[in-house]
Design a protein around this motif. Structure first.
Motif, PDB file in Angstrom:
ATOM      1  N   LYS A 192      62.240 -71.215 -81.322  1.00 37.49           N
ATOM      2  CA  LYS A 192      61.715 -71.042 -79.960  1.00 37.49           C
ATOM      3  C   LYS A 192      60.514 -71.946 -79.769  1.00 37.49           C
ATOM      4  N   PRO A 193      60.377 -72.543 -78.595  1.00 34.69           N
ATOM      5  CA  PRO A 193      59.199 -73.374 -78.322  1.00 34.69           C
ATOM      6  C   PRO A 193      57.887 -72.583 -78.282  1.00 34.69           C
ATOM      7  N   VAL A 194      57.957 -71.260 -78.106  1.00 35.03           N
ATOM      8  CA  VAL A 194      56.755 -70.437 -78.053  1.00 35.03           C
ATOM      9  C   VAL A 194      56.030 -70.456 -79.399  1.00 35.03           C
ATOM     10  N   ILE A 195      56.748 -70.683 -80.471  1.00 36.56           N
ATOM     11  CA  ILE A 195      56.145 -70.741 -81.805  1.00 36.56           C
ATOM     12  C   ILE A 195      55.141 -71.880 -81.882  1.00 36.56           C
ATOM     13  N   SER A 196      55.339 -72.943 -81.111  1.00 38.83           N
ATOM     14  CA  SER A 196      54.384 -74.059 -81.132  1.00 38.83           C
ATOM     15  C   SER A 196      53.014 -73.631 -80.613  1.00 38.83           C
ATOM     16  N   ILE A 197      52.978 -72.726 -79.648  1.00 42.57           N
ATOM     17  CA  ILE A 197      51.696 -72.228 -79.137  1.00 42.57           C
ATOM     18  C   ILE A 197      50.994 -71.411 -80.210  1.00 42.57           C
ATOM     19  N   ILE A 198      51.756 -70.561 -80.902  1.00 42.82           N
ATOM     20  CA  ILE A 198      51.184 -69.744 -81.973  1.00 42.82           C
ATOM     21  C   ILE A 198      50.680 -70.631 -83.109  1.00 42.82           C
ATOM     22  N   THR A 199      51.467 -71.632 -83.477  1.00 41.74           N
ATOM     23  CA  THR A 199      51.068 -72.546 -84.549  1.00 41.74           C
ATOM     24  C   THR A 199      49.815 -73.323 -84.157  1.00 41.74           C
ATOM     25  N   PHE A 200      49.749 -73.767 -82.931  1.00 45.27           N
ATOM     26  CA  PHE A 200      48.575 -74.486 -82.447  1.00 45.27           C
ATOM     27  C   PHE A 200      47.334 -73.598 -82.536  1.00 45.27           C
ATOM     28  N   GLY A 201      47.468 -72.337 -82.154  1.00 49.64           N
ATOM     29  CA  GLY A 201      46.357 -71.403 -82.262  1.00 49.64           C
ATOM     30  C   GLY A 201      45.938 -71.162 -83.702  1.00 49.64           C
ATOM     31  N   VAL A 202      46.910 -71.032 -84.603  1.00 50.18           N
ATOM     32  CA  VAL A 202      46.606 -70.831 -86.024  1.00 50.18           C
ATOM     33  C   VAL A 202      45.864 -72.034 -86.587  1.00 50.18           C
ATOM     34  N   ILE A 203      46.279 -73.235 -86.219  1.00 53.50           N
ATOM     35  CA  ILE A 203      45.619 -74.452 -86.703  1.00 53.50           C
ATOM     36  C   ILE A 203      44.181 -74.519 -86.183  1.00 53.50           C
ATOM     37  N   MET A 204      43.959 -74.155 -84.928  1.00 55.55           N
ATOM     38  CA  MET A 204      42.602 -74.176 -84.389  1.00 55.55           C
ATOM     39  C   MET A 204      41.706 -73.149 -85.096  1.00 55.55           C
ATOM     40  N   VAL A 205      42.250 -71.971 -85.428  1.00 58.93           N
ATOM     41  CA  VAL A 205      41.494 -70.965 -86.171  1.00 58.93           C
ATOM     42  C   VAL A 205      41.160 -71.491 -87.564  1.00 58.93           C
ATOM     43  N   MET A 206      42.111 -72.184 -88.190  1.00 59.42           N
ATOM     44  CA  MET A 206      41.869 -72.758 -89.518  1.00 59.42           C
ATOM     45  C   MET A 206      40.770 -73.812 -89.460  1.00 59.42           C
ATOM     46  N   PHE A 207      40.769 -74.636 -88.443  1.00 55.58           N
ATOM     47  CA  PHE A 207      39.705 -75.633 -88.291  1.00 55.58           C
ATOM     48  C   PHE A 207      38.353 -74.949 -88.074  1.00 55.58           C
ATOM     49  N   GLY A 208      38.331 -73.887 -87.280  1.00 55.18           N
ATOM     50  CA  GLY A 208      37.085 -73.150 -87.076  1.00 55.18           C
ATOM     51  C   GLY A 208      36.583 -72.509 -88.353  1.00 55.18           C
ATOM     52  N   PHE A 209      37.482 -71.940 -89.144  1.00 60.68           N
ATOM     53  CA  PHE A 209      37.105 -71.333 -90.424  1.00 60.68           C
ATOM     54  C   PHE A 209      36.615 -72.382 -91.410  1.00 60.68           C
ATOM     55  N   SER A 210      37.190 -73.576 -91.357  1.00 60.50           N
ATOM     56  CA  SER A 210      36.844 -74.612 -92.326  1.00 60.50           C
ATOM     57  C   SER A 210      35.416 -75.127 -92.159  1.00 60.50           C
ATOM     58  N   ILE A 211      34.841 -74.955 -90.979  1.00 57.92           N
ATOM     59  CA  ILE A 211      33.460 -75.396 -90.767  1.00 57.92           C
ATOM     60  C   ILE A 211      32.506 -74.655 -91.689  1.00 57.92           C
ATOM     61  N   SER A 212      32.689 -73.357 -91.811  1.00 55.66           N
ATOM     62  CA  SER A 212      31.825 -72.606 -92.732  1.00 55.66           C
ATOM     63  C   SER A 212      32.295 -72.747 -94.173  1.00 55.66           C
ATOM     64  N   TYR A 213      33.584 -72.920 -94.391  1.00 59.75           N
ATOM     65  CA  TYR A 213      34.139 -73.030 -95.745  1.00 59.75           C
ATOM     66  C   TYR A 213      33.693 -74.312 -96.434  1.00 59.75           C
ATOM     67  N   ILE A 214      33.515 -75.384 -95.685  1.00 61.16           N
ATOM     68  CA  ILE A 214      33.126 -76.670 -96.242  1.00 61.16           C
ATOM     69  C   ILE A 214      31.607 -76.844 -96.212  1.00 61.16           C
ATOM     70  N   GLY A 215      30.917 -75.963 -95.531  1.00 58.92           N
ATOM     71  CA  GLY A 215      29.472 -76.102 -95.364  1.00 58.92           C
ATOM     72  C   GLY A 215      28.683 -75.924 -96.644  1.00 58.92           C
ATOM     73  N   ALA A 216      27.382 -76.054 -96.507  1.00 62.26           N
ATOM     74  CA  ALA A 216      26.490 -76.092 -97.659  1.00 62.26           C
ATOM     75  C   ALA A 216      26.451 -74.782 -98.438  1.00 62.26           C
ATOM     76  N   LYS A 217      26.588 -73.656 -97.763  1.00 66.08           N
ATOM     77  CA  LYS A 217      26.423 -72.394 -98.476  1.00 66.08           C
ATOM     78  C   LYS A 217      27.514 -72.170 -99.518  1.00 66.08           C
ATOM     79  N   ASN A 218      28.660 -72.765 -99.367  1.00 60.18           N
ATOM     80  CA  ASN A 218      29.741 -72.617-100.355  1.00 60.18           C
ATOM     81  C   ASN A 218      29.731 -73.725-101.403  1.00 60.18           C
ATOM     82  N   CYS A 219      28.753 -74.594-101.368  1.00 58.24           N
ATOM     83  CA  CYS A 219      28.664 -75.691-102.332  1.00 58.24           C
ATOM     84  C   CYS A 219      27.432 -75.569-103.218  1.00 58.24           C
ATOM     85  N   LEU A 220      26.870 -74.386-103.261  1.00 62.22           N
ATOM     86  CA  LEU A 220      25.692 -74.143-104.075  1.00 62.22           C
ATOM     87  C   LEU A 220      26.081 -74.152-105.553  1.00 62.22           C
ATOM     88  N   VAL A 221      25.318 -74.882-106.348  1.00 63.89           N
ATOM     89  CA  VAL A 221      25.575 -74.953-107.779  1.00 63.89           C
ATOM     90  C   VAL A 221      24.951 -73.726-108.442  1.00 63.89           C
TER      91      VAL A 221
END
Length: 117
Positions: free
Chosen positions: A79-108
């Motif tokens: 179904k083409p509706v799955i593309s909307i859901i996938t697009f939303g999931v990808i945007m959430v992943m990009f939003g989560f990655s901002i904190s995941y890649i940030g400095a607080k998770n790279c502390l030695v």
């Protein structure tokens, strides 16, 4: 092909291109691209390892690529509706990655109680 399907394809190929670029470039060299690390003073830089951020970034990029490929294939065949859901999931992943890649998770983590040789 609707706009969400084409958007998923563009995002997927762009993340694959960035992932391939990071694979080609040395980790030490690519870690110098992190703006938050370059803005720290020397004492702060000793507490953080930017290579951890590059490894996190590679994981995020490959995950986004896999989700984008599967989402675009499913949206064409089911179904083409799955593309909307996938697009939303990808945007959430990009939003989560901002904190995941940030400095607080790279502390030695320093080893306490062990003498330095």
């Amino acid at each position: 092909m609707d706009k969400f399907q084409s958007g998923i394809l563009v995002i997927t190929f762009a993340t694959l291109a960035i992932y391939i670029l990071l694979l080609i470039v040395d980790v030490e060299r690519s870690s110098k691209w992190l703006k938050w690390y370059q803005q720290m003073d020397v004492e702060e830089q000793k507490k953080y390892d930017p290579r951890i951020a590059i490894c996190h970034l590679k994981k995020v990029l490959i995950t986004v690529s896999v989700v984008g490929i599967f989402g675009s294939l499913l949206s064409w065949f089911i179904k083409p509706v799955i593309s909307i859901i996938t697009f939303g999931v990808i945007m959430v992943m990009f939003g989560f990655s901002i904190s995941y890649i940030g400095a607080k998770n790279c502390l030695v983590i320093e080893k306490n109680g062990l003498p330095d040789d």
